[in-house]
Design a protein around this motif. Structure first.
Motif: not given
Length: 90
Positions: A40-46, A85-89
Motif C-alpha cells: 500500500i505504501f511502497p518505498t521503492n528502496e532496497v 536479479l541482484i541488479d534489479e533489486f
C-alpha cells in the motif's frame, strides 16, 4: 487498530507466508502486516545491509525471491541471470 480476517486462503499461500516469516524472523501475522503495508505504501528502496557471511539463497529469501539451481527443462541458471536479479533489486 483494525483487524482483518482472510477466509479461504489457499494452503500454498499460507505456507509461502510461513516461509517468508521464518526467513525474516517475524511471526506470520507480522509478515502479513509488513507485506500489506509495503504494498500500500511502497518505498521503492532496497536496503542490502551486510550482517555477516551468508549464502545468496538466504539473502534472496529475505526479499521473497527464490533462486532455483536449475531450470525444469534442464540447464543451470547462469551467473549473468543471477546478477541481473541482484541488479534489479539494487
Amino acid at each position: 487498530m483494525a483487524q482483518l480476517l482472510i477466509r479461504q486462503l489457499p494452503d500454498e499461500v499460507k505456507e509461502g507466508l510461513r516461509e517468508r516469516a521464518r526467513a525474516s524472523g517475524r511471526s506470520m501475522e507480522a509478515e502479513a502486516r509488513a507485506i500489506l503495508t509495503d504494498f500500500i505504501f511502497p518505498t521503492n528502496e532496497v536496503s542490502l545491509e551486510y550482517d555477516g557471511p551468508q549464502d545468496a539463497t538466504t539473502l534472496f529469501e529475505r526479499y521473497g525471491v527464490k533462486i532455483l539451481p536449475s531450470r525444469p527443462e534442464g540447464g543451470v541458471v547462469s551467473f549473468e541471470e543471477t546478477q541481473a536479479l541482484i541488479d534489479e533489486f539494487a
